[in-house]
Design a protein around this motif. Structure first.
Motif, PDB file in Angstrom:
ATOM      1  N   THR A 374      15.654  -2.632  13.432  1.00  0.00           N
ATOM      2  CA  THR A 374      15.509  -1.920  14.712  1.00  0.00           C
ATOM      3  C   THR A 374      16.089  -0.505  14.680  1.00  0.00           C
ATOM      4  O   THR A 374      15.681   0.356  15.456  1.00  0.00           O
ATOM      5  N   ALA A 375      17.050  -0.258  13.781  1.00  0.00           N
ATOM      6  CA  ALA A 375      17.668   1.064  13.698  1.00  0.00           C
ATOM      7  C   ALA A 375      16.998   1.971  12.664  1.00  0.00           C
ATOM      8  O   ALA A 375      17.395   3.130  12.496  1.00  0.00           O
ATOM      9  N   VAL A 376      15.980   1.447  11.972  1.00  0.00           N
ATOM     10  CA  VAL A 376      15.314   2.216  10.921  1.00  0.00           C
ATOM     11  C   VAL A 376      14.330   3.201  11.540  1.00  0.00           C
ATOM     12  O   VAL A 376      13.557   2.855  12.438  1.00  0.00           O
ATOM     13  N   SER A 377      14.325   4.445  11.041  1.00  0.00           N
ATOM     14  CA  SER A 377      13.449   5.491  11.600  1.00  0.00           C
ATOM     15  C   SER A 377      12.011   5.351  11.119  1.00  0.00           C
ATOM     16  O   SER A 377      11.064   5.666  11.828  1.00  0.00           O
ATOM     17  N   GLY A 378      11.865   4.894   9.866  1.00  0.00           N
ATOM     18  CA  GLY A 378      10.534   4.721   9.303  1.00  0.00           C
ATOM     19  C   GLY A 378      10.609   3.749   8.148  1.00  0.00           C
ATOM     20  O   GLY A 378      11.669   3.552   7.553  1.00  0.00           O
ATOM     21  N   ILE A 379       9.481   3.128   7.825  1.00  0.00           N
ATOM     22  CA  ILE A 379       9.462   2.161   6.727  1.00  0.00           C
ATOM     23  C   ILE A 379       8.166   2.314   5.951  1.00  0.00           C
ATOM     24  O   ILE A 379       7.094   2.534   6.534  1.00  0.00           O
ATOM     25  N   VAL A 380       8.277   2.227   4.625  1.00  0.00           N
ATOM     26  CA  VAL A 380       7.105   2.276   3.757  1.00  0.00           C
ATOM     27  C   VAL A 380       7.118   0.996   2.925  1.00  0.00           C
ATOM     28  O   VAL A 380       8.101   0.667   2.267  1.00  0.00           O
ATOM     29  N   LEU A 381       5.998   0.274   2.939  1.00  0.00           N
ATOM     30  CA  LEU A 381       5.926  -1.057   2.343  1.00  0.00           C
ATOM     31  C   LEU A 381       4.880  -1.101   1.238  1.00  0.00           C
ATOM     32  O   LEU A 381       3.833  -0.463   1.340  1.00  0.00           O
ATOM     33  N   TYR A 382       5.183  -1.866   0.187  1.00  0.00           N
ATOM     34  CA  TYR A 382       4.251  -2.014  -0.932  1.00  0.00           C
ATOM     35  C   TYR A 382       4.441  -3.402  -1.536  1.00  0.00           C
ATOM     36  O   TYR A 382       5.338  -4.162  -1.161  1.00  0.00           O
ATOM     37  N   GLY A 383       3.580  -3.737  -2.497  1.00  0.00           N
ATOM     38  CA  GLY A 383       3.746  -5.001  -3.211  1.00  0.00           C
ATOM     39  C   GLY A 383       3.158  -6.196  -2.476  1.00  0.00           C
ATOM     40  O   GLY A 383       2.539  -6.078  -1.422  1.00  0.00           O
ATOM     41  N   GLU A 384       3.397  -7.391  -3.029  1.00  0.00           N
ATOM     42  CA  GLU A 384       2.799  -8.624  -2.497  1.00  0.00           C
ATOM     43  C   GLU A 384       3.226  -8.911  -1.060  1.00  0.00           C
ATOM     44  O   GLU A 384       2.481  -9.538  -0.306  1.00  0.00           O
ATOM     45  N   THR A 385       4.421  -8.513  -0.683  1.00  0.00           N
ATOM     46  CA  THR A 385       4.952  -8.872   0.643  1.00  0.00           C
ATOM     47  C   THR A 385       4.703  -7.812   1.701  1.00  0.00           C
ATOM     48  O   THR A 385       5.236  -7.911   2.809  1.00  0.00           O
ATOM     49  N   LYS A 386       3.911  -6.813   1.412  1.00  0.00           N
ATOM     50  CA  LYS A 386       3.785  -5.685   2.341  1.00  0.00           C
ATOM     51  C   LYS A 386       3.265  -6.112   3.720  1.00  0.00           C
ATOM     52  O   LYS A 386       3.746  -5.610   4.748  1.00  0.00           O
ATOM     53  N   GLU A 387       2.306  -7.057   3.754  1.00  0.00           N
ATOM     54  CA  GLU A 387       1.782  -7.470   5.065  1.00  0.00           C
ATOM     55  C   GLU A 387       2.831  -8.245   5.878  1.00  0.00           C
ATOM     56  O   GLU A 387       2.970  -8.052   7.082  1.00  0.00           O
ATOM     57  N   LYS A 388       3.572  -9.131   5.214  1.00  0.00           N
ATOM     58  CA  LYS A 388       4.627  -9.882   5.904  1.00  0.00           C
ATOM     59  C   LYS A 388       5.694  -8.940   6.451  1.00  0.00           C
ATOM     60  O   LYS A 388       6.155  -9.080   7.590  1.00  0.00           O
ATOM     61  N   LEU A 389       6.094  -7.975   5.617  1.00  0.00           N
ATOM     62  CA  LEU A 389       7.102  -7.012   6.066  1.00  0.00           C
ATOM     63  C   LEU A 389       6.563  -6.117   7.174  1.00  0.00           C
ATOM     64  O   LEU A 389       7.305  -5.714   8.073  1.00  0.00           O
TER      65      LEU A 389
END
Length: 453
Positions: A374-389
């Motif tokens: 909740t305190a994160v300004s932005g997030i970049v996701l990759y890999g097998e778990t990207k959709e879950k994250l």
């Protein structure tokens, strides 16, 4: 060296190579054992196997022939990363052949002081700090950071002397394969849920960790984190060692604790808290554990202070990489589980963080991570778990969510969406094995990408 030639004429099967497998195969050969090595990587792609053949060791590479176990081996030594459901290991267990990891073999030949450190998070930092404190305190003695970090114990055994100190990081994988192994000083930094795909359940994972203290007596020491009630209960049920607590939250008359502005041990001021150079409350806990270990081993306060002052973190563990256009990049590739990423995020409270996360899908969700996102300004996701994250990030209400395919794309995207004074943090919350051989290679790739931005 203790019990020299203890393994003479023993018929031994070593399953799996890498550093520990090569080291234990050579050690057993030099001890007069009749050694056979089996590794799944074909010989033409396997320089380790070729090197052992040159030493005169019998090597079968490219598959796991279960019928090999008909040769009546006295025991098996398996690489820690090989699971117990591996066909060779299962067959050995079924036949009643003891299955060890290399730390058990090394133990029978090591002289000197053996220190064993385990935990779900922080064990590498604690091991490194403890060894540095002891090196500063005993410059005339050989102090090794060994085990799961640095050098396999079996590589050190033949040169072992009574003056040596072995500060050994021990994983749950290694500890499952011990029988008589007993450290003089043991430390459990913490226990959370981890590696459940390997162990099958949290109960089995905890059981493996507690193997560290199973052979200890009241003449030995078990250092433990007294801020975790579950851990207190577990060790009281599973150890005969003299208990030495450490606590970041509470004052202690015995053990290591924070008293005002000082790290204290048994009521004695050892170092100012301000001496600690690495960020985060988790590193205060790591220093407390290391101080307890070092003091039990006879370290001086001056040696401890010098080590802590000069310690700026372990590679891949909230490691500062570089500042680029007023963005500070941190490599926390070692964060292979949710708790490690939570810990990293809490190290940057009240700072704007762009998080890079993702990796191997072990079947778990990421709901536990949401409060820290909740305190994160932005997030970049990759890999097998990207959709879950991505689903967890949406629930957390992160303003900017980007999904890409590779770590390189993720790092460049994180830089693109960042602003001045942001922290760009690689803390994947996942194992690396979907795209990388291990977390070290993942971290090195991140450093390379940052250096080339």
């Amino acid at each position: 060296m203790l019990n020299e030639k203890k393994f003479e004429h023993k018929r031994v099967l070593v399953i799996g190579l890498a550093k520990s497998g090569v080291a234990v195969a050579k050690l057993l050969l030099h001890q007069g054992a009749i050694v056979t090595v089996n590794d799944r990587i074909p010989l033409e792609e396997n320089p380790d196997a070729k090197s052992l053949i040159e030493e005169g060791i019998r090597v079968l590479a490219g598959s796991h022939p279960v019928d090999l176990l008909e040769e009546h081996f006295d025991f098996v030594v398996k690489n820690p990363g090989i699971p117990y459901h591996n066909c060779m290991v299962e067959a050995a267990v079924k036949k009643g052949i003891p299955v060890y990891t290399e730390v058990e073999i090394a133990y029978h030949l090591l002289e000197g002081l053996i220190i064993g450190i385990t935990g779900s998070n922080g064990k590498t930092t604690t091991t490194t700090l403890s060894s540095l404190m002891l090196k500063e305190s005993f410059p005339e003695r050989d102090v090794y950071a060994a085990g799961n970090i640095g050098i396999p114990l079996s590589q050190l055994a033949e040169q072992s002397t009574k003056e040596d100190i072995y500060v050994s990081e021990l994983s749950s994988f290694q500890l499952m394969g011990i029988d008589q192994f007993k450290p003089k000083i043991a430390c459990i930094v913490n226990i959370f849920s981890a590696h459940l795909d390997y162990h099958g359940s949290r109960e089995e994972y905890i059981k493996a960790k507690l193997q560290l203290t199973k052979n200890q007596t009241e003449d030995d020491y078990l250092v433990y984190n007294a801020d975790y009630p579950e851990l207190i209960t577990l060790i009281e049920e599973h150890t005969n060692a003299t208990l030495v607590p450490f606590s970041r939250k509470n004052s202690l008359e015995f053990g290591a604790s924070v008293e005002g502005d000082y790290i204290c041990f048994n009521g004695e001021k050892v170092i100012p808290v301000s001496t600690i150079q690495v960020p985060g409350t988790q590193n205060v806990e790591n220093v407390l554990a290391a101080v307890a270990i070092a003091k039990l081993a006879g370290a001086t306060n001056e040696g401890i202070k010098k080590a802590v002052q000069n310690f700026h973190g372990v590679k891949h563990r909230t490691q500062f990489v570089k500042e680029v256009n007023k963005r500070r990049f941190y490599n926390d590739s070692k964060a292979t589980n949710i708790i490690a990423t939570q810990t990293a995020l809490r190290s940057f409270t009240n700072q704007s963080v762009i998080l890079i996360a993702g990796g191997l899908d072990r079947g778990n969700g990421f709901d536990e991570l949401i409060p820290d996102l909740t305190a994160v300004s932005g997030i970049v996701l990759y890999g097998e778990t990207k959709e879950k994250l991505q689903e967890a990030a949406k629930v957390a209400g992160i303003p900017v969510i980007e999904v890409v395919n590779t770590l390189e794309e993720a790092t460049k995207k994180a830089y693109e969406i960042s602003k001045e004074n942001d922290i760009i943090l690689l803390s994947p919350a996942c194992a690396s094995w979907d795209q990388f051989k291990n977390f070290e290679i993942r971290g090195d790739e991140f450093i390379r990408i940052v250096e080339n931005l």
